[in-house]
Design a protein around this motif. Structure first.
Motif: not given
Length: 211
Positions: A50-54, A70-76
Motif C-alpha cells: 500500500s505504500s512506496m518511497t518515491v 482506495t481511489a488510487d488503487r481503483s484508478a490503477l
C-alpha cells in the motif's frame, strides 16, 4: 527529510533488512536480489502492498513516502483492466499507469516541472528525477501492481544497465517487465521522457544499443 525516514535509514544501517523480501512494517513484497538492491543501496524500505518511497532529487537524495489510497488503487485497476487482452495491450496499459503515477505524485513533490534526461548537471534536483530515481520508482509501482494482481502477462524483471564509454554511450538504467509467455524483457524507461509522457517501452536488446 522526516523523522520517520531517518528512523528507517537507521534500521537499514543496523542491518534489519537482510532478506530478499526485506520485511518492513507493512506486508512485504517478494522480489529478486537484484531488485532488492535498488532499495538497500540507498537505505530505504522496498514498497509494501500500500505504500512506496518515491525517490527524487537525483539518486534518491530526496524522498517522499507515498501511501496509495482506495481511489488510487481503483484508478490503477481501471487502467490495467484495459490491458488484459494481450501482452502488447498490457504494456500499453503499463505506460498509462506510469503516466498516472507521474501526474499523481508530481504536484505532491514538485516534479510536475521535471524534464527528460535530467541529472545533476541541471542544478534542479528538487524538481527532477535522474535515471536511478525513475528505475526505483517505476520498479516499485510495477511491484505494487503485481502484488495487486494487475499484471496478467508480465512479471517484474530485474533492472538493466547500459553504458559504453568507448562508444560515447553514457551510463543509464531502467525498470523492466518480463513477458511470461516469451520470456522477453521490456524496458519501462521513464527518465528519457518529460513529465506525463509515456515511458519508453521497448525490448531490452534494443534499449542497450540506444544513445
Amino acid at each position: 527529510m522526516s523523522f520517520g525516514i531517518l528512523q528507517r535509514s537507521a534500521l537499514v544501517a543496523a542491518g534489519v533488512m537482510l532478506t530478499v523480501t526485506l520485511a518492513s512494517p507493512a506486508k512485504a513484497i517478494e522480489m529478486s536480489r537484484e531488485v532488492a538492491d535498488l532499495y538497500t543501496s540507498v537505505s530505504i524500505y522496498p514498497p509494501s502492498a500500500s505504500s512506496m518511497t518515491v525517490c527524487y532529487g537525483f539518486t534518491c537524495k530526496r524522498r517522499h513516502i507515498f501511501d496509495f489510497t482506495t481511489a488510487d488503487r481503483s484508478a490503477l485497476t481501471k487502467i490495467m483492466a484495459g490491458g488484459k487482452a494481450s501482452a502488447v495491450a498490457e504494456r500499453a496499459a503499463v505506460q498509462k499507469a506510469v503516466i498516472w503515477f507521474d501526474r499523481r505524485v508530481g504536484p505532491v513533490i514538485g516534479t510536475s516541472k521535471r524534464i527528460a534526461k535530467a541529472d545533476f548537471r541541471y542544478f534542479d534536483d528538487k524538481h527532477n528525477f535522474d535515471c536511478w530515481d525513475t528505475t526505483r520508482n517505476v520498479t516499485s509501482l510495477l511491484l505494487i501492481m503485481q502484488d495487486w494482481g494487475l499484471l496478467k502477462h508480465h512479471t517484474v524483471g530485474n533492472p538493466h544497465y547500459r553504458g559504453n564509454a568507448l562508444a560515447l554511450q553514457t551510463p543509464h538504467n531502467t525498470a523492466v517487465l518480463l513477458d511470461k509467455a516469451t520470456r522477453a524483457e521490456w524496458t519501462v524507461d521513464m527518465w528519457t521522457q518529460a513529465f506525463a509522457q509515456p515511458p519508453a517501452v521497448m525490448p531490452v536488446a534494443q534499449w542497450v544499443k540506444e544513445d
